[in-house]
Design a protein around this motif. Structure first.
Motif, mmCIF file in Angstrom:
data_model
loop_
_atom_site.group_PDB
_atom_site.id
_atom_site.type_symbol
_atom_site.label_atom_id
_atom_site.label_comp_id
_atom_site.label_asym_id
_atom_site.label_seq_id
_atom_site.Cartn_x
_atom_site.Cartn_y
_atom_site.Cartn_z
ATOM 1 N N ASN A 156 0.846 -1.188 0.000
ATOM 2 C CA ASN A 156 0.000 0.000 0.000
ATOM 3 C C ASN A 156 0.881 1.237 0.000
ATOM 4 N N VAL A 157 0.598 2.160 -0.899
ATOM 5 C CA VAL A 157 1.362 3.399 -0.993
ATOM 6 C C VAL A 157 0.851 4.385 0.048
ATOM 7 N N LEU A 158 1.772 4.974 0.801
ATOM 8 C CA LEU A 158 1.405 5.927 1.842
ATOM 9 C C LEU A 158 0.903 7.238 1.222
ATOM 10 N N PRO A 159 0.022 7.948 1.922
ATOM 11 C CA PRO A 159 -0.458 9.225 1.387
ATOM 12 C C PRO A 159 0.625 10.292 1.329
ATOM 13 N N SER A 160 1.607 10.217 2.231
ATOM 14 C CA SER A 160 2.733 11.155 2.224
ATOM 15 C C SER A 160 3.892 10.518 2.975
ATOM 16 N N ALA A 161 5.030 11.197 2.940
ATOM 17 C CA ALA A 161 6.214 10.701 3.655
ATOM 18 C C ALA A 161 6.219 11.148 5.112
ATOM 19 N N ARG A 162 5.262 11.983 5.479
ATOM 20 C CA ARG A 162 5.251 12.531 6.829
ATOM 21 C C ARG A 162 5.106 11.418 7.870
ATOM 22 N N GLY A 163 5.985 11.424 8.853
ATOM 23 C CA GLY A 163 5.928 10.457 9.942
ATOM 24 C C GLY A 163 6.553 9.113 9.637
ATOM 25 N N TYR A 164 7.017 8.920 8.415
ATOM 26 C CA TYR A 164 7.621 7.635 8.060
ATOM 27 C C TYR A 164 8.982 7.514 8.733
ATOM 28 N N ASP A 165 9.194 6.441 9.455
ATOM 29 C CA ASP A 165 10.458 6.224 10.159
ATOM 30 C C ASP A 165 10.668 4.719 10.303
ATOM 31 N N GLU A 166 11.528 4.158 9.466
ATOM 32 C CA GLU A 166 11.743 2.714 9.459
ATOM 33 C C GLU A 166 13.232 2.402 9.508
ATOM 34 N N ARG A 167 13.546 1.305 10.178
ATOM 35 C CA ARG A 167 14.907 0.775 10.166
ATOM 36 C C ARG A 167 14.896 -0.578 9.482
ATOM 37 N N GLY A 168 15.930 -0.837 8.707
ATOM 38 C CA GLY A 168 15.977 -2.106 8.010
ATOM 39 C C GLY A 168 17.222 -2.223 7.160
ATOM 40 N N ILE A 169 17.144 -3.071 6.157
ATOM 41 C CA ILE A 169 18.278 -3.370 5.287
ATOM 42 C C ILE A 169 18.128 -2.604 3.975
ATOM 43 N N ALA A 170 19.176 -1.893 3.601
ATOM 44 C CA ALA A 170 19.201 -1.177 2.325
ATOM 45 C C ALA A 170 20.042 -1.938 1.320
ATOM 46 N N SER A 171 19.649 -1.860 0.043
ATOM 47 C CA SER A 171 20.444 -2.370 -1.068
ATOM 48 C C SER A 171 20.616 -1.221 -2.052
ATOM 49 N N PHE A 172 21.285 -1.486 -3.188
ATOM 50 C CA PHE A 172 21.390 -0.434 -4.201
ATOM 51 C C PHE A 172 21.431 -1.037 -5.589
ATOM 52 N N TYR A 173 21.212 -0.203 -6.603
ATOM 53 C CA TYR A 173 21.226 -0.663 -7.988
ATOM 54 C C TYR A 173 21.998 0.314 -8.859
ATOM 55 N N GLY A 174 22.592 -0.212 -9.949
ATOM 56 C CA GLY A 174 23.521 0.604 -10.710
ATOM 57 C C GLY A 174 23.372 0.549 -12.211
ATOM 58 N N ASN A 175 24.436 0.099 -12.904
ATOM 59 C CA ASN A 175 24.553 0.215 -14.353
ATOM 60 C C ASN A 175 23.420 -0.417 -15.138
ATOM 61 N N LYS A 176 22.951 -1.566 -14.697
ATOM 62 C CA LYS A 176 21.930 -2.271 -15.475
ATOM 63 C C LYS A 176 20.701 -1.412 -15.715
ATOM 64 N N PHE A 177 20.391 -0.557 -14.765
ATOM 65 C CA PHE A 177 19.154 0.227 -14.828
ATOM 66 C C PHE A 177 19.390 1.694 -15.202
ATOM 67 N N HIS A 178 20.663 2.095 -15.320
ATOM 68 C CA HIS A 178 21.003 3.488 -15.596
ATOM 69 C C HIS A 178 20.479 3.915 -16.959
ATOM 70 N N GLY A 179 19.694 4.980 -16.983
ATOM 71 C CA GLY A 179 19.156 5.501 -18.229
ATOM 72 C C GLY A 179 17.785 4.981 -18.598
ATOM 73 N N TYR A 180 17.305 3.967 -17.896
ATOM 74 C CA TYR A 180 15.954 3.465 -18.119
ATOM 75 C C TYR A 180 14.968 4.227 -17.221
ATOM 76 N N LYS A 181 13.694 4.016 -17.472
ATOM 77 C CA LYS A 181 12.681 4.755 -16.742
ATOM 78 C C LYS A 181 12.381 4.135 -15.385
ATOM 79 N N THR A 182 12.131 5.003 -14.424
ATOM 80 C CA THR A 182 11.687 4.562 -13.113
ATOM 81 C C THR A 182 10.176 4.382 -13.130
ATOM 82 N N SER A 183 9.625 3.986 -12.004
ATOM 83 C CA SER A 183 8.181 3.780 -11.918
ATOM 84 C C SER A 183 7.400 5.059 -12.173
#
Length: 303
Positions: free
Chosen positions: A105-132
């Motif tokens: 579920n997409v939140l109505p806004s970012a206000r109050g969002y505070d989460e801890r967890g695991i981050a990852s990242f993405y690079g060359n494969k997706f560079h230059g393509y469109k995001t959501s």
């Protein structure tokens, strides 16, 4: 208008829109980022490549696997985005939506969002393509993908192991790899030390430019060399139900199992958690075993 209508038809025809990439001088990426990112769409890149939306996700990108540039950017010279009020994107904000059998579920806004967890990242494969949100993914910008924050929105991401932080503009969906709270751009990962390891323990705090006075107080995050990783398997108002689940987990020899009391909206609940776990790899292994027992996907908690 014709282009907008065509984009809308593409959106309706696909379950999810996500980012893509391609680059020249690269080296293999051996991190633990989201390698199962479905539904990313692309467009023409700076070197003339074009994403063919008629292809499957497995064959859409020029690169078969993700990678990172040979040259690490000097992130001290890159400017962090300045949070500002922006209209909600016409794309990527469908709620609820389902990917790989899980509903978000997409939140109505970012206000109050505070989460801890695991981050990852993405690079060359997706560079230059469109995001959501149908923006072009730039791995050298400070951006991120989230399963629940609205597009676009802003968040401060802090590495809990070293205290480094960065403001990112959230313009993409993901990561859909189990147990990940956010997927950072390559530059953002470098800035806070998630690169080159591939994953890291972070705190993600939403920023709402429309209500700056109501933001969470900017308490300093105290870094820890070894933050604890826990998997919350369930939360119960009934103590017997919590203990039954805890006993089942103990019999599976997954690690230490805790039943912790907590107050949620004035109601006492018992949280059943496994941990602390040694690292992200172990957390992924235990999470898979828990799901293999027929239990829901556990939630990551970092203390």
């Amino acid at each position: 208008m014709r282009l907008a209508a065509a984009a809308l038809l593409l959106l309706l025809a696909m379950t999810m829109l996500l980012a893509g990439c391609g680059g020249a001088r690269t080296k293999p990426y051996h991190g633990e980022g989201d390698r199962q990112r479905p539904g990313r769409t692309g467009g023409a890149g700076g070197d003339g490549f074009r994403d063919d939306l008629s292809k499957s996700q497995d064959s859409r990108y020029r690169d078969g696997s993700d990678s990172v540039p040979d040259d690490v950017p000097d992130v001290s010279k890159l400017v962090e985005p300045v949070p500002k009020v922006e209209p909600r994107s016409l794309y990527g904000n469908k709620s609820p939506y389902t990917v790989l059998g899980h509903t978000y579920n997409v939140l109505p806004s970012a206000r109050g969002y505070d989460e801890r967890g695991i981050a990852s990242f993405y690079g060359n494969k997706f560079h230059g393509y469109k995001t959501s949100s149908l923006e072009t993914y730039d791995m050298y910008g400070f951006s991120a993908a989230s399963t629940t924050l609205p597009l676009p929105s802003y968040a401060r991401v802090t590495n809990l192991e070293n205290g480094k932080s960065v403001i990112v503009r959230v313009n993409d969906r993901g990561p859909f790899h189990q147990n990940r709270v956010i997927d950072l751009s390559y530059a953002a990962a470098v800035k806070i030390g998630i690169w080159p390891k591939g994953t890291g323990l972070v705190e993600v705090r939403g920023i709402d430019p429309a209500h700056p006075a109501q933001e969470l107080p900017p308490a300093a995050v105290v870094p820890s060399a070894h933050p604890g990783i826990y998997l919350q398997v369930g939360a119960f108002s009934d103590a017997d139900n919590a203990e039954r689940l805890a006993q089942r987990l103990r019999q599976a020899n997954l690690g230490d199992v805790q039943v912790m009391n907590a107050d949620v909206n004035g109601r006492r609940v018992r949280r059943v958690r496994v941990g602390p776990l040694a690292d992200v790899d172990r957390a992924d292994q235990v999470s898979a075993r828990i799901e293999g027992m027929g239990l829901p996907r556990p939630q990551v908690a970092v203390d």
